[in-house]
Structure formats: structure tokens, C-alpha cells
Design a protein around this motif. Structure first.
Motif, PDB file in Angstrom:
ATOM      1  N   GLU A 321     -86.617  26.617  51.862  1.00 47.58           N
ATOM      2  CA  GLU A 321     -85.758  25.924  50.907  1.00 47.58           C
ATOM      3  C   GLU A 321     -84.911  24.868  51.607  1.00 47.58           C
ATOM      4  N   ASN A 322     -84.433  25.166  52.817  1.00 42.27           N
ATOM      5  CA  ASN A 322     -83.668  24.179  53.573  1.00 42.27           C
ATOM      6  C   ASN A 322     -84.501  22.927  53.848  1.00 42.27           C
ATOM      7  N   VAL A 323     -85.778  23.110  54.191  1.00 45.69           N
ATOM      8  CA  VAL A 323     -86.653  21.977  54.491  1.00 45.69           C
ATOM      9  C   VAL A 323     -86.926  21.152  53.231  1.00 45.69           C
ATOM     10  N   ILE A 324     -87.115  21.828  52.107  1.00 49.39           N
ATOM     11  CA  ILE A 324     -87.318  21.118  50.840  1.00 49.39           C
ATOM     12  C   ILE A 324     -86.116  20.235  50.533  1.00 49.39           C
ATOM     13  N   ARG A 325     -84.926  20.793  50.690  1.00 51.70           N
ATOM     14  CA  ARG A 325     -83.705  20.043  50.390  1.00 51.70           C
ATOM     15  C   ARG A 325     -83.467  18.931  51.412  1.00 51.70           C
ATOM     16  N   LEU A 326     -83.855  19.167  52.664  1.00 57.55           N
ATOM     17  CA  LEU A 326     -83.720  18.136  53.691  1.00 57.55           C
ATOM     18  C   LEU A 326     -84.560  16.914  53.343  1.00 57.55           C
ATOM     19  N   HIS A 327     -85.793  17.139  52.942  1.00 50.30           N
ATOM     20  CA  HIS A 327     -86.677  16.022  52.616  1.00 50.30           C
ATOM     21  C   HIS A 327     -86.233  15.307  51.347  1.00 50.30           C
ATOM     22  N   LYS A 328     -85.609  16.037  50.450  1.00 50.36           N
ATOM     23  CA  LYS A 328     -85.040  15.387  49.265  1.00 50.36           C
ATOM     24  C   LYS A 328     -83.877  14.487  49.664  1.00 50.36           C
ATOM     25  N   LEU A 329     -83.042  14.965  50.590  1.00 52.32           N
ATOM     26  CA  LEU A 329     -81.890  14.189  51.050  1.00 52.32           C
ATOM     27  C   LEU A 329     -82.323  12.952  51.817  1.00 52.32           C
ATOM     28  N   LEU A 330     -83.237  13.129  52.770  1.00 47.14           N
ATOM     29  CA  LEU A 330     -83.611  12.022  53.646  1.00 47.14           C
ATOM     30  C   LEU A 330     -84.522  11.011  52.963  1.00 47.14           C
ATOM     31  N   TYR A 331     -85.483  11.513  52.190  1.00 46.79           N
ATOM     32  CA  TYR A 331     -86.532  10.632  51.671  1.00 46.79           C
ATOM     33  C   TYR A 331     -86.583  10.565  50.143  1.00 46.79           C
TER      34      TYR A 331
END
Length: 358
Positions: A321-331
Motif C-alpha cells: 500500500e505504501n508503494v501504491i501511494r508513493l507512485h500516486k504521489l510522485l507520478y
């Protein structure tokens, strides 16, 4: 999501490291002006073995598919801050600060994500511990691999800054404007006292509240405060405020002032970037804007536990879930699906930490 992941995520106060944090992005930006106007022999460019840097297979395939697109896309750079006062910026030194700088080359927007140094992750070699151990074990190559494998990133370059550059850089800028509250003054001066004793120098106490110009020692001490309301999360916010103040000051500074800033910073910088790469990434300092800053693991997706010999660690409650949210934030990717490597690491973290969590 299994029962362990469904537990309510605990909020906690944690010792998020100081030193340079988002200031590293400023180092890169003003470094561009330096390489354009001054000889670059003092820039510590370090060749790294890119063959040893791992990028998850699905991420690499996606990169290959996008090579034909007309947009310039994103450039990710790993930023590390180390507390070494003898110039050791490589292997053998733990990274007190770990930041992902994601640069949108089309919009010229910069987004920063601090990865807390005590986060329990795969170190890039299938061993698990606090993530800052990766830099100590294998230098920037292993630390970059750690970020790539845990977070589905494609980083191949880095900038490392040693402690000491921040104070000199702020002084070279002529100080920065910051708002100081009554609750912050005592702690700010206490940190100044500690640093002054370690460095064998004098310091100037802050005596009044309100907006004022802080010198390098004062601003660095301000970054370290964690004993007021908000604890370490407020401290991280202070660090971002200092960066913003530096960027504002740098954008209006004269070329000679910027040259002085970079001259102060360069002895404490090591990077894989060469002159042409820096120019291609950033162009000029005034063109780029910091638009987002966050910490990882995210506040509602982390736990705190003592994990065997690793000690007190921050646990990604759900790395997937952290990775999903990271990619939403960055990209701004609203439907990112983590790779099989991330899913495997996420499951392994759950397995290794479940007996230590409440």
C-alpha cells in the motif's frame, strides 16, 4: 489484507534524523550555476558500478516501453546525508538522511520523499534491517538498489552530502528568514550549544520570537528541534521550511553569492552526476519548483516495534500500500500495481515482524 494489516495503524513520535534532508535538492540546483560559471575540479564526481544496481524487472520493462514517448518524463535521484566530519562519504558510513528527489522534466516540478532511516526494509541483498544500513554495507550502489527493489523505482544516480555543509551554505546566503515561536527558543539554543561545543566555535543565542534572520548555526539548530508539539513530525516540517526559505533566498541572490554557497557546500558533496547530466536535469535553479514533500512509510501506514537485534524500527504496516501511494504521489498514477518483487518483500516484512507487533 490479512488480520495483521487490518489492525489500526499506530501514530507515534519517532526520532526522524536531521542534518540536511531536503536541502540536498538545493545543492543540485545551485550546483548548476556553479558548473556554468566556475571550474568544476572541486566537484567530487564518483563513478559507480551501475551493473550492480538492481531495478525490478517489471519496472525495467515499463521504462523500455516508454522510450519512444515524446515527453521527457521523470528523473529520480537518490539523496543521502551522512554525519561524517572527516570526509567519508562512501561505504562504511550509515546514511542519516535518505531522500528520493523525483524531477518532472516536462513541468519542472520537484517532489521529495524522505525514507525514514530506521525503516525496516530489504537492504538490497535479501537481508532485512534498518534501511540506512544499506549505505554502510555497500555504499551508494547498495543504497540505491535498496530503494529500487523496495519501492519499484528506477534510480541510477545519487548525491551525498556530509554534515557541515548546511551551516556554511546558509551563512553564505546571508542567513534565512524564519518564524520562531516561544516554545522553540530554548530548544534551539540548547542545540546550538551542543553543536558549538562539538565544533569548537561560538554561537549567537536567539532571544526573541517572531520572524527573523537566522544564521547557519541557528537555522541548523532549528531543524533539530523535536521537543515541541508535533515532536519529530513537526521537526520534519521545520526542515522543509528551512529548505523553502533557502530556495527563496537563492532565487533572488546574486551570482557571486550563489558561487559562495556552492563553494561552501562542494567539499561535503559526492555525486555520480557529471556536469552535462546536471545541466540536462535541472538547467537553472530558478526554473524548478518544489511542489510536494512527504515521509515514507506514510503516517497511517506504519508501526513502531523493536525487532530483535535491529532494535527500534519503523515498520511499513503494508509495504504494498505504501508503494501504491508513493507512485500516486510522485507520478499521479491512480492505478499503480506493485511488482512481484515488492509483493514478495511486503510479505517477507510481515512474516519477520508479526511476532513483534502488538
Amino acid at each position: 489484507m490479512d488480520e495483521q494489516k487490518q489492525k489500526k495503524k499506530r501514530k507515534f513520535s519517532y526520532n526522524v534524523p536531521l542534518f540536511i534532508v531536503e536541502f540536498l535538492v538545493l545543492c543540485i540546483a545551485i550546483g548548476v550555476l556553479y558548473v556554468v560559471t566556475i571550474a568544476t575540479k572541486d566537484l567530487k564526481r564518483t563513478d559507480i558500478d551501475t551493473d550492480t544496481i538492481v531495478i525490478n524487472e517489471e519496472v525495467a520493462d515499463t521504462i523500455a516501453e516508454k522510450k519512444e514517448e515524446k515527453s521527457k518524463g521523470y528523473r529520480n535521484i537518490a539523496l543521502f546525508g551522512v554525519d561524517d566530519r572527516e570526509g567519508n562519504l562512501g561505504r562504511g558510513t550509515r546514511s542519516d538522511t535518505i531522500i528520493i528527489a523525483s524531477i518532472n522534466l516536462d513541468t519542472k516540478e520537484v517532489k521529495l520523499v524522505s525514507v525514514y532511516r530506521d525503516t525496516y526494509l530489504n537492504l538490497g541483498n535479501d537481508s532485512y534491517n534498518k534501511c540506512n544500513a544499506a549505505y554502510a554495507q555497500g555504499g551508494p550502489e547498495q543504497a540505491i538498489t535498496m530503494l529500487n527493489t523496495n519501492l519499484d523505482l528506477n534510480i541510477t544516480d545519487y548525491v551525498t552530502v556530509g554534515f557541515g555543509g548546511l551551516i556554511d551554505a546558509i551563512d553564505a546566503l546571508g542567513g534565512i528568514e524564519m518564524e520562531i515561536t516561544k516554545s522553540e527558543i530554548t530548544h534551539l539554543n540548547n542545540y546550538q550549544l551542543c553543536m558549538a561545543e562539538e565544533m569548537g566555535v561560538d554561537y549567537i543565542p536567539v532571544t526573541v520570537t517572531g520572524k527573523q534572520t537566522l544564521n547557519g548555526m541557528q537555522a541548523t539548530a532549528y531543524c533539530r528541534i523535536r521537543y515541541t508539539k508535533g515532536d519529530d513530525f513537526r521537526r520534519a516540517e521545520r526542515q522543509r521550511d528551512v529548505l523553502k526559505a533557502m530556495m527563496v533566498k537563492a532565487k533572488s541572490a546574486s551570482l557571486s553569492t550563489l558561487n559562495n554557497v556552492v563553494t561552501a557546500v562542494l567539499p561535503s558533496v559526492s555525486t555520480s552526476l557529471n556536469v552535462s547530466e546536471i545541466l540536462s536535469v535541472l538547467g537553472t535553479a530558478v526554473d524548478y519548483d518544489l511542489v510536494a514533500s512527504e515521509g515514507l512509510p506514510f503516517e497511517d501506514e506504519r508501526d513502531l516495534a523493536r525487532i530483535g537485534s535491529a532494535g527500534e524500527c519503523i515498520i511499513p504496516a503494508d509495504l504494498e500500500e505504501n508503494v501504491i501511494r508513493l507512485h500516486k504521489l510522485l507520478y499521479e498514477n491512480e492505478s499503480y500495481t506493485p511488482s512481484k518483487e515488492v509483493l514478495s518483500i511486503s510479505d517477507k516484512i510481515d512474516e519477520l515482524t508479526k511476532d513483534y507487533l502488538p
